[in-house]
Scaffold this motif. Structure first.
Motif, PDB file in Angstrom:
ATOM      1  N   LEU A   1     111.455  59.349 -88.599  1.00  0.00           N
ATOM      2  CA  LEU A   1     110.748  59.191 -89.866  1.00  0.00           C
ATOM      3  C   LEU A   1     111.599  59.585 -91.066  1.00  0.00           C
ATOM      4  CD1 LEU A   1     107.295  60.623 -88.766  1.00  0.00           C
ATOM      5  CD2 LEU A   1     107.955  58.237 -88.964  1.00  0.00           C
ATOM      6  N   SER A   2     112.479  60.541 -90.913  1.00  0.00           N
ATOM      7  CA  SER A   2     113.289  61.010 -92.040  1.00  0.00           C
ATOM      8  C   SER A   2     114.546  60.151 -92.177  1.00  0.00           C
ATOM      9  CB  SER A   2     113.686  62.467 -91.824  1.00  0.00           C
ATOM     10  OG  SER A   2     114.531  62.583 -90.696  1.00  0.00           O
ATOM     11  N   LYS A   3     115.287  60.352 -93.240  1.00  0.00           N
ATOM     12  CA  LYS A   3     116.544  59.622 -93.437  1.00  0.00           C
ATOM     13  C   LYS A   3     117.512  59.917 -92.294  1.00  0.00           C
ATOM     14  CE  LYS A   3     116.314  59.433 -98.444  1.00  0.00           C
ATOM     15  NZ  LYS A   3     116.925  59.839 -99.714  1.00  0.00           N
ATOM     16  N   LYS A   4     117.591  61.165 -91.911  1.00  0.00           N
ATOM     17  CA  LYS A   4     118.472  61.556 -90.815  1.00  0.00           C
ATOM     18  C   LYS A   4     118.036  60.872 -89.517  1.00  0.00           C
ATOM     19  CE  LYS A   4     120.073  65.624 -88.292  1.00  0.00           C
ATOM     20  NZ  LYS A   4     119.940  67.069 -88.131  1.00  0.00           N
ATOM     21  N   GLY A   5     116.746  60.838 -89.256  1.00  0.00           N
ATOM     22  CA  GLY A   5     116.231  60.203 -88.053  1.00  0.00           C
ATOM     23  C   GLY A   5     116.508  58.704 -88.026  1.00  0.00           C
ATOM     24  N   LEU A   6     116.368  58.053 -89.178  1.00  0.00           N
ATOM     25  CA  LEU A   6     116.656  56.623 -89.246  1.00  0.00           C
ATOM     26  C   LEU A   6     118.133  56.343 -88.983  1.00  0.00           C
ATOM     27  CD1 LEU A   6     114.395  55.644 -92.273  1.00  0.00           C
ATOM     28  CD2 LEU A   6     114.008  55.157 -89.846  1.00  0.00           C
ATOM     29  N   LYS A   7     119.014  57.209 -89.502  1.00  0.00           N
ATOM     30  CA  LYS A   7     120.447  57.063 -89.229  1.00  0.00           C
ATOM     31  C   LYS A   7     120.731  57.250 -87.736  1.00  0.00           C
ATOM     32  CE  LYS A   7     122.001  58.611 -93.750  1.00  0.00           C
ATOM     33  NZ  LYS A   7     122.682  59.677 -94.499  1.00  0.00           N
ATOM     34  N   GLN A   8     120.075  58.225 -87.122  1.00  0.00           N
ATOM     35  CA  GLN A   8     120.262  58.449 -85.690  1.00  0.00           C
ATOM     36  C   GLN A   8     119.801  57.228 -84.892  1.00  0.00           C
ATOM     37  OE1 GLN A   8     117.967  61.999 -85.157  1.00  0.00           O
ATOM     38  NE2 GLN A   8     119.732  63.355 -85.483  1.00  0.00           N
ATOM     39  N   LYS A   9     118.699  56.622 -85.302  1.00  0.00           N
ATOM     40  CA  LYS A   9     118.181  55.449 -84.607  1.00  0.00           C
ATOM     41  C   LYS A   9     119.168  54.290 -84.719  1.00  0.00           C
ATOM     42  CE  LYS A   9     114.057  52.615 -84.157  1.00  0.00           C
ATOM     43  NZ  LYS A   9     112.704  52.365 -84.656  1.00  0.00           N
ATOM     44  N   GLU A  10     119.782  54.134 -85.888  1.00  0.00           N
ATOM     45  CA  GLU A  10     120.777  53.072 -86.073  1.00  0.00           C
ATOM     46  C   GLU A  10     121.978  53.282 -85.161  1.00  0.00           C
ATOM     47  OE1 GLU A  10     121.329  50.932 -89.225  1.00  0.00           O
ATOM     48  OE2 GLU A  10     119.261  51.143 -89.919  1.00  0.00           O
ATOM     49  N   VAL A  11     122.436  54.529 -85.044  1.00  0.00           N
ATOM     50  CA  VAL A  11     123.562  54.830 -84.165  1.00  0.00           C
ATOM     51  C   VAL A  11     123.205  54.522 -82.716  1.00  0.00           C
ATOM     52  CG1 VAL A  11     125.004  56.709 -83.262  1.00  0.00           C
ATOM     53  CG2 VAL A  11     124.581  56.536 -85.706  1.00  0.00           C
ATOM     54  N   LEU A  12     121.998  54.869 -82.305  1.00  0.00           N
ATOM     55  CA  LEU A  12     121.558  54.562 -80.946  1.00  0.00           C
ATOM     56  C   LEU A  12     121.508  53.058 -80.701  1.00  0.00           C
ATOM     57  CD1 LEU A  12     118.674  57.170 -80.536  1.00  0.00           C
ATOM     58  CD2 LEU A  12     120.903  57.200 -79.404  1.00  0.00           C
ATOM     59  N   LYS A  13     121.055  52.304 -81.701  1.00  0.00           N
ATOM     60  CA  LYS A  13     121.013  50.847 -81.554  1.00  0.00           C
ATOM     61  C   LYS A  13     122.420  50.274 -81.446  1.00  0.00           C
ATOM     62  CE  LYS A  13     116.608  49.675 -83.672  1.00  0.00           C
ATOM     63  NZ  LYS A  13     115.945  48.982 -84.795  1.00  0.00           N
ATOM     64  N   GLU A  14     123.355  50.796 -82.256  1.00  0.00           N
ATOM     65  CA  GLU A  14     124.729  50.320 -82.216  1.00  0.00           C
ATOM     66  C   GLU A  14     125.356  50.497 -80.842  1.00  0.00           C
ATOM     67  OE1 GLU A  14     126.862  52.352 -85.288  1.00  0.00           O
ATOM     68  OE2 GLU A  14     125.774  51.345 -86.888  1.00  0.00           O
ATOM     69  N   HIS A  15     125.012  51.586 -80.180  1.00  0.00           N
ATOM     70  CA  HIS A  15     125.551  51.870 -78.856  1.00  0.00           C
ATOM     71  C   HIS A  15     124.639  51.372 -77.727  1.00  0.00           C
ATOM     72  CE1 HIS A  15     127.798  54.758 -81.386  1.00  0.00           C
ATOM     73  NE2 HIS A  15     128.793  54.414 -80.561  1.00  0.00           N
ATOM     74  N   LYS A  16     123.636  50.573 -78.096  1.00  0.00           N
ATOM     75  CA  LYS A  16     122.685  49.966 -77.156  1.00  0.00           C
ATOM     76  C   LYS A  16     122.029  51.005 -76.243  1.00  0.00           C
ATOM     77  CE  LYS A  16     125.059  45.646 -77.372  1.00  0.00           C
ATOM     78  NZ  LYS A  16     125.791  44.604 -76.719  1.00  0.00           N
ATOM     79  N   LEU A  17     121.559  52.105 -76.855  1.00  0.00           N
ATOM     80  CA  LEU A  17     120.876  53.169 -76.117  1.00  0.00           C
ATOM     81  C   LEU A  17     119.371  53.132 -76.323  1.00  0.00           C
ATOM     82  CD1 LEU A  17     123.409  56.048 -76.804  1.00  0.00           C
ATOM     83  CD2 LEU A  17     123.108  54.759 -74.684  1.00  0.00           C
ATOM     84  N   THR A  18     118.890  52.212 -77.140  1.00  0.00           N
ATOM     85  CA  THR A  18     117.431  52.080 -77.313  1.00  0.00           C
ATOM     86  C   THR A  18     116.969  50.710 -76.923  1.00  0.00           C
ATOM     87  OG1 THR A  18     117.621  51.438 -79.618  1.00  0.00           O
ATOM     88  CG2 THR A  18     117.279  53.749 -79.154  1.00  0.00           C
TER      89      THR A  18
END
Length: 75
Positions: free
Chosen positions: A58-75
């Motif tokens: 939900l936070s800016k930090k969390g959204l950045k973490q989600k993007e990193v996970l998507k980039e590495h195909k972990l979600t």
């Protein structure tokens, strides 16, 4: 020794809770049940909201973490 405030407050609450439990066992009513129930309800609500905020993206930090996970195909 450098102690953090969180640890000291948790330990203080533990001591108060133990003293209250011992006094209740001995027959002294120190803290009313209604007060304890109210405090538990309030603290539980605050904790659940905090945990929900921290464990979701939900936070800016969390959204950045989600993007990193998507980039590495972990979600």
């Amino acid at each position: 020794m450098n102690k953090d405030v969180t640890s000291i407050s948790r330990f203080t609450f533990l001591i108060v809770a133990v003293i209250n439990a011992v006094l209740n066992l001995l027959g002294y009513q120190t803290i009313s049940e209604q007060f304890v129930n109210d405090v538990v309800a309030i603290l539980s609500g605050v904790y659940f909201i905090w945990a929900g905020w921290k464990n979701n993206y939900l936070s800016k930090k969390g959204l950045k973490q989600k993007e990193v996970l998507k980039e590495h195909k972990l979600t």
